[in-house]
Scaffold this active site. Sequence first.
Site, PDB file in Angstrom:
ATOM      1  N   HIS A  19      53.915 128.579  60.938  1.00 22.06           N
ATOM      2  CA  HIS A  19      54.174 130.143  61.003  1.00 22.06           C
ATOM      3  C   HIS A  19      55.275 130.580  60.020  1.00 22.06           C
ATOM      4  O   HIS A  19      55.029 131.343  59.163  1.00 22.06           O
ATOM      5  CB  HIS A  19      54.321 130.851  62.084  1.00 22.06           C
ATOM      6  CG  HIS A  19      53.037 130.353  63.116  1.00 22.06           C
ATOM      7  ND1 HIS A  19      52.554 131.500  63.641  1.00 22.06           N
ATOM      8  CD2 HIS A  19      52.452 129.533  63.487  1.00 22.06           C
ATOM      9  CE1 HIS A  19      51.433 131.299  64.595  1.00 22.06           C
ATOM     10  NE2 HIS A  19      51.369 130.011  64.507  1.00 22.06           N
ATOM     11  N   ASP A 116      54.692 138.155  64.942  1.00 22.17           N
ATOM     12  CA  ASP A 116      53.218 137.527  65.185  1.00 22.17           C
ATOM     13  C   ASP A 116      52.948 137.371  66.850  1.00 22.17           C
ATOM     14  O   ASP A 116      52.454 138.167  67.502  1.00 22.17           O
ATOM     15  CB  ASP A 116      52.769 136.348  64.679  1.00 22.17           C
ATOM     16  CG  ASP A 116      53.760 135.172  64.531  1.00 22.17           C
ATOM     17  OD1 ASP A 116      55.088 135.355  65.132  1.00 22.17           O
ATOM     18  OD2 ASP A 116      53.648 134.184  63.756  1.00 22.17           O
TER      19      ASP A 116
END
Length: 457
Positions: A19, A116
């Site tokens: 990520h 996120d």
Amino acid sequence: MAEASFLHIAMCPWLAMGHLTPFLHLSNKLANRGHTISFFIPKRTISKLQHLNLHPHLITFIPITVPHVHGLPHEAETTADVPPSSITHLTTAMDLTHNDIELLLKDLKPQIVLFDFQHWLPNIARNHGIKCIQYMIVNPATVAYFASPARLRQGTESDLKKPPSPDFPDASSIELRAHELRRSAAFRKLEFGSGVLFYDRLGTGSALSDAVAFKGCREIEGPYVDYLKSQYKKPVILSGPLLPEQPNTALDEKWESWLSKFKSGSVIYCALGTESPMEKNQVQELLLGLELTGFPFLAVIKPPMGYDSIEEVLPEGFKERTKERSVVHGEWVPQQLILGHSNVGCFITHCGAGSVTEALVNKCQLVLLPGPYGDHVINARILGRKLRVGVEVEKGQEDGFFSKESVCKAVKTVMDDENQVGRHVRENHSKIRNLLLAPHFESSCVDGFILRLHDML
């Protein structure tokens, strides 16, 4: 673009290299256009990503201290530092950075923050007049199928066998097998830090954010973006495909020397991700399947749980039989450089988000062997059934196991010039590759993304 229109954007990704890295890729694309980035990152992880920061005068790494919580190894900062069973503790630790993040945002005063998994961040941002965007690195189809509002109260295997609602696009492309349904239903009950279920965390973030954004482009993701827009009742925007920058280093002599021994386009490269090791019997079936193809191969495979090295699980006699045409490696390799080598002709991928992008912009043929996560499975179905750019390895409906014969069959399908399915797949892959690499294509995607950010202010 006038200086007055430059943005200050904060990036707050989940604590995993898979990520952090795409968030940094996006940061590079934005900084390349003059925008300022404050990138929140665990302090000991900065050194691992420093070399990927292409604009250090505009991208500032803001160190975050990840607190220790019970069950978390000391000094653990990312998923790379913990076993899978401890990821929920890492998420709890991330949630405990809540106050530090708020103080930093108050001090830095960005106009926009991208996050996120921090479902609490939109409320903090709103309190300080900052726009908040949930940015997801998985494709929109995955979220549309598993996590759209229509799916909110659907969690059984029977529910997941059907699309979330009648207007879901291209439903026939996504057909989950029995073993995938079982795993997906179990995952919906997974606690993901602080007593919060994974899909509740994701759904709360989407509901509270000002917009939801994805890595991708309309030409491929368009129908799923439109579906999510109708579901969320808020902007759903795309950042572009985030194509990897051209490496400024050459392939190590070790790999260059080995690959150069073989014919152009003849080597199979197999890499199945770092976070979910396969069981011993499946590692052996995979290797025996590669042997059966007759092609040279480089297999990058993490040792199964309970084993210290991949050498320990090689099939009997395998090393001796294949020593002239194989390397089995259990550590990191420079994937982008290997995929770009002219002698590599086939890529067997677990269908993770980063690998899919790297695969589509290279010329090697695609064999799809999806990992255990929902996005891996959806990626495989989209690539194999909707876009028809790769061939998926056949697995058992119930147990999800593949055989050496099914591995060999998939590879030979894409590598055989005379195979009609393989020829069709190669033509489709070439079209997608040409689209993604067309002059100014990605640049226009990023410019469009920035315009949408400005529209929110």
